[in-house]
Design a protein around this motif. Sequence first.
Motif, PDB file in Angstrom:
ATOM      1  N   MET A 197      15.973  -9.736  -0.979  1.00 57.39           N
ATOM      2  CA  MET A 197      17.249  -9.063  -0.613  1.00 57.39           C
ATOM      3  C   MET A 197      18.284  -9.657   0.331  1.00 57.39           C
ATOM      4  O   MET A 197      19.496 -10.034   0.080  1.00 57.39           O
ATOM      5  CB  MET A 197      16.981  -7.725   0.010  1.00 57.39           C
ATOM      6  CG  MET A 197      16.663  -6.635  -0.694  1.00 57.39           C
ATOM      7  SD  MET A 197      16.350  -5.003  -0.264  1.00 57.39           S
ATOM      8  CE  MET A 197      18.043  -4.580   0.346  1.00 57.39           C
ATOM      9  N   PHE A 201      22.030 -11.256  -0.953  1.00 58.24           N
ATOM     10  CA  PHE A 201      23.360 -10.898  -0.168  1.00 58.24           C
ATOM     11  C   PHE A 201      23.903 -11.838   0.384  1.00 58.24           C
ATOM     12  O   PHE A 201      25.014 -12.039   0.541  1.00 58.24           O
ATOM     13  CB  PHE A 201      22.953  -9.825   0.872  1.00 58.24           C
ATOM     14  CG  PHE A 201      22.579  -8.363   0.434  1.00 58.24           C
ATOM     15  CD1 PHE A 201      23.404  -7.806  -0.505  1.00 58.24           C
ATOM     16  CD2 PHE A 201      21.442  -7.701   0.700  1.00 58.24           C
ATOM     17  CE1 PHE A 201      23.356  -6.615  -1.211  1.00 58.24           C
ATOM     18  CE2 PHE A 201      21.176  -6.433   0.217  1.00 58.24           C
ATOM     19  CZ  PHE A 201      22.141  -5.837  -0.755  1.00 58.24           C
ATOM     20  N   TYR A 270      15.724  -0.217   2.370  1.00 64.42           N
ATOM     21  CA  TYR A 270      16.058  -1.226   1.545  1.00 64.42           C
ATOM     22  C   TYR A 270      16.627  -0.377   0.382  1.00 64.42           C
ATOM     23  O   TYR A 270      17.816  -0.750  -0.233  1.00 64.42           O
ATOM     24  CB  TYR A 270      15.061  -1.997   0.987  1.00 64.42           C
ATOM     25  CG  TYR A 270      14.216  -2.917   1.895  1.00 64.42           C
ATOM     26  CD1 TYR A 270      15.271  -3.332   3.102  1.00 64.42           C
ATOM     27  CD2 TYR A 270      12.872  -3.205   1.826  1.00 64.42           C
ATOM     28  CE1 TYR A 270      14.376  -4.280   3.866  1.00 64.42           C
ATOM     29  CE2 TYR A 270      12.454  -3.971   2.663  1.00 64.42           C
ATOM     30  CZ  TYR A 270      13.179  -4.607   3.816  1.00 64.42           C
ATOM     31  OH  TYR A 270      12.385  -5.418   4.602  1.00 64.42           O
ATOM     32  N   THR A 274      20.800  -0.917  -0.917  1.00 68.04           N
ATOM     33  CA  THR A 274      21.061  -1.611  -2.221  1.00 68.04           C
ATOM     34  C   THR A 274      21.541  -0.343  -3.236  1.00 68.04           C
ATOM     35  O   THR A 274      22.044  -0.587  -4.456  1.00 68.04           O
ATOM     36  CB  THR A 274      19.733  -1.983  -2.951  1.00 68.04           C
ATOM     37  OG1 THR A 274      18.672  -1.143  -2.927  1.00 68.04           O
ATOM     38  CG2 THR A 274      19.214  -3.253  -2.235  1.00 68.04           C
ATOM     39  N   ARG A 277      19.456  -0.083  -6.865  1.00 63.45           N
ATOM     40  CA  ARG A 277      19.833  -0.736  -7.989  1.00 63.45           C
ATOM     41  C   ARG A 277      18.911  -1.945  -8.090  1.00 63.45           C
ATOM     42  O   ARG A 277      18.301  -2.485  -7.036  1.00 63.45           O
ATOM     43  CB  ARG A 277      21.372  -1.119  -8.018  1.00 63.45           C
ATOM     44  CG  ARG A 277      22.411  -0.016  -7.988  1.00 63.45           C
ATOM     45  CD  ARG A 277      23.739  -0.604  -8.171  1.00 63.45           C
ATOM     46  NE  ARG A 277      24.001  -1.484  -7.049  1.00 63.45           N
ATOM     47  CZ  ARG A 277      24.575  -1.176  -5.953  1.00 63.45           C
ATOM     48  NH1 ARG A 277      24.714   0.182  -5.620  1.00 63.45           N
ATOM     49  NH2 ARG A 277      24.875  -2.032  -4.933  1.00 63.45           N
ATOM     50  N   GLU A 279      19.488  -5.816  -8.839  1.00 64.99           N
ATOM     51  CA  GLU A 279      20.357  -6.963  -8.862  1.00 64.99           C
ATOM     52  C   GLU A 279      19.686  -8.247  -9.535  1.00 64.99           C
ATOM     53  O   GLU A 279      18.604  -8.430  -9.474  1.00 64.99           O
ATOM     54  CB  GLU A 279      21.157  -7.106  -7.615  1.00 64.99           C
ATOM     55  CG  GLU A 279      21.390  -6.198  -6.792  1.00 64.99           C
ATOM     56  CD  GLU A 279      22.948  -5.387  -7.625  1.00 64.99           C
ATOM     57  OE1 GLU A 279      23.441  -6.105  -8.291  1.00 64.99           O
ATOM     58  OE2 GLU A 279      23.206  -4.476  -7.070  1.00 64.99           O
ATOM     59  N   THR A 375      15.279  -6.063  -6.223  1.00 61.91           N
ATOM     60  CA  THR A 375      15.038  -4.594  -6.128  1.00 61.91           C
ATOM     61  C   THR A 375      14.358  -4.093  -4.848  1.00 61.91           C
ATOM     62  O   THR A 375      13.409  -4.986  -4.401  1.00 61.91           O
ATOM     63  CB  THR A 375      14.334  -4.028  -7.424  1.00 61.91           C
ATOM     64  OG1 THR A 375      14.125  -2.523  -7.147  1.00 61.91           O
ATOM     65  CG2 THR A 375      13.005  -4.607  -7.556  1.00 61.91           C
ATOM     66  N   TYR A 376      14.572  -2.914  -4.517  1.00 61.91           N
ATOM     67  CA  TYR A 376      13.948  -2.484  -3.030  1.00 61.91           C
ATOM     68  C   TYR A 376      12.267  -2.326  -3.364  1.00 61.91           C
ATOM     69  O   TYR A 376      11.764  -2.301  -2.365  1.00 61.91           O
ATOM     70  CB  TYR A 376      14.354  -1.266  -2.884  1.00 61.91           C
ATOM     71  CG  TYR A 376      14.181  -0.036  -3.375  1.00 61.91           C
ATOM     72  CD1 TYR A 376      13.335   0.898  -2.893  1.00 61.91           C
ATOM     73  CD2 TYR A 376      14.837   0.370  -4.335  1.00 61.91           C
ATOM     74  CE1 TYR A 376      12.828   2.036  -3.320  1.00 61.91           C
ATOM     75  CE2 TYR A 376      14.588   1.530  -5.201  1.00 61.91           C
ATOM     76  CZ  TYR A 376      13.586   2.378  -4.753  1.00 61.91           C
ATOM     77  OH  TYR A 376      13.225   3.397  -5.501  1.00 61.91           O
TER      78      TYR A 376
END
Length: 451
Positions: A197, A201, A270, A274, A277, A279, A375-376
């Motif tokens: 993540m 970002f 997380y 997010t 979602r 990404e 993804t989380y």
Amino acid sequence: MPNRQTPSRGILARPLAAVVALGAFLALFVLAGPASPASAACDGTAIPKTMSGVLVNSADDGAPVPGVAITVTNCDGVEFEGETDESGAFTIDFEAGIGPVTVALDPETLPDGVDMRDGASTTNTLTGSLTELNTTFLIGPDGRNVETKWDRVAGLVYSGLLFGLILAMAALGLSMVFGTTGLTNFAHGELVTFGAMAAFFVSTGIPLPFTDNDISLPFIWAVPAVVVLALGFGWLQNTVLWQPLRKRGVGLIAAMIVSIGLQFFLRNVYAYLTGSRTETYQDYYTPQGKDAFGLFTYTDRDIAIAVTCIVVLTVVLLVLQFTRIGRATRAVSDNPALAAATGINVDRVISLVWIVGTALAALSGVFLGFTLGVTYQIGQLVLLLLFAACCVGGLGSVWGALLGALIIGVLIDLSTLVIPSDLKNAGALLLLIVILLVRPQGLLGRRERVG
């Protein structure tokens, strides 16, 4: 003695007769029920429809086949004829309902030297309510290069080794933590998610507070930035959580439960950040592939990831093997009390292991974000594989973690030859069970006396 009366045969016959009558009624209802749509269509319903297709000869590089007679027969037996034009295409207008429609090719009208494919049928039957139907006839030999499952072995071994190298970094961090503290850290997967993540970002843009602007770094610079962030995150969690628990003398079972709680806490954080979602890196989503001796396809991205993993793993293993801090780490892993008696600062060594282990897990997460998506849940998806890699190679053994990760990576990819890809992780867990039954200490683990 009471007088027992046997029920009369008539009393038993009445329910039986009712059941028979009901069965007969249901059978009559089924047989004489409303006609199916196909039957109704054949009884007179006429809907304008169109049948089309294109005939090409695979023996002549897909050349069109003109002048071939095509006949369409509806479910009432009415025939509609047509033939292919110079481009090999045909369009036949006819009338039919929802019932089956038969399309037949007349092989006698095929041009000289043009033959049907071996085993191919000259008649196709189509059903449905569509008004525009398409059909295909196979003409000429089958020139497709059909890949067998054995042709996929080289590519699966390549992808498995690549995945194993990525997995090895996270498994190495997990093994180091277990070796020095004895803790089975269930939150280690969330450290992998942190790296995935953070890299996404940082590379796509982080909004600046009180402004409409954001800050972002090219991906090649985002990776080292994420490693620095992970070093800080490892120091923070050790200072705030694990170090106070060690000083209070909390047992391993209680510490493991704390790690489970930390796992769920970080996962929900997380998910909130997010929006649950998944990404993807659009710039790297479909890189250009290159052929390697006709065995498998690789990309420049894959080579960069593999080289980075090999360099990082080599550096960490050499540091653990030949440097002073590495010898101190191995001493704490063997016997913390004896290491403390020889003047080693055990708490400092454990703190360093937490910091480095978090950085390794985060770097693994950065690369997993390419293949699994950001993804989380990415940590949850690989956590059991990390445990399997450490147990197969040998708990607490850094070389065992590397070997176990490579074995697990290759195994789960090769298993797709015989099982669906959705079940490929089951093969890794099956191997874990077999290893624990045959060699409980793992492939490179040491035997320990119990009791």
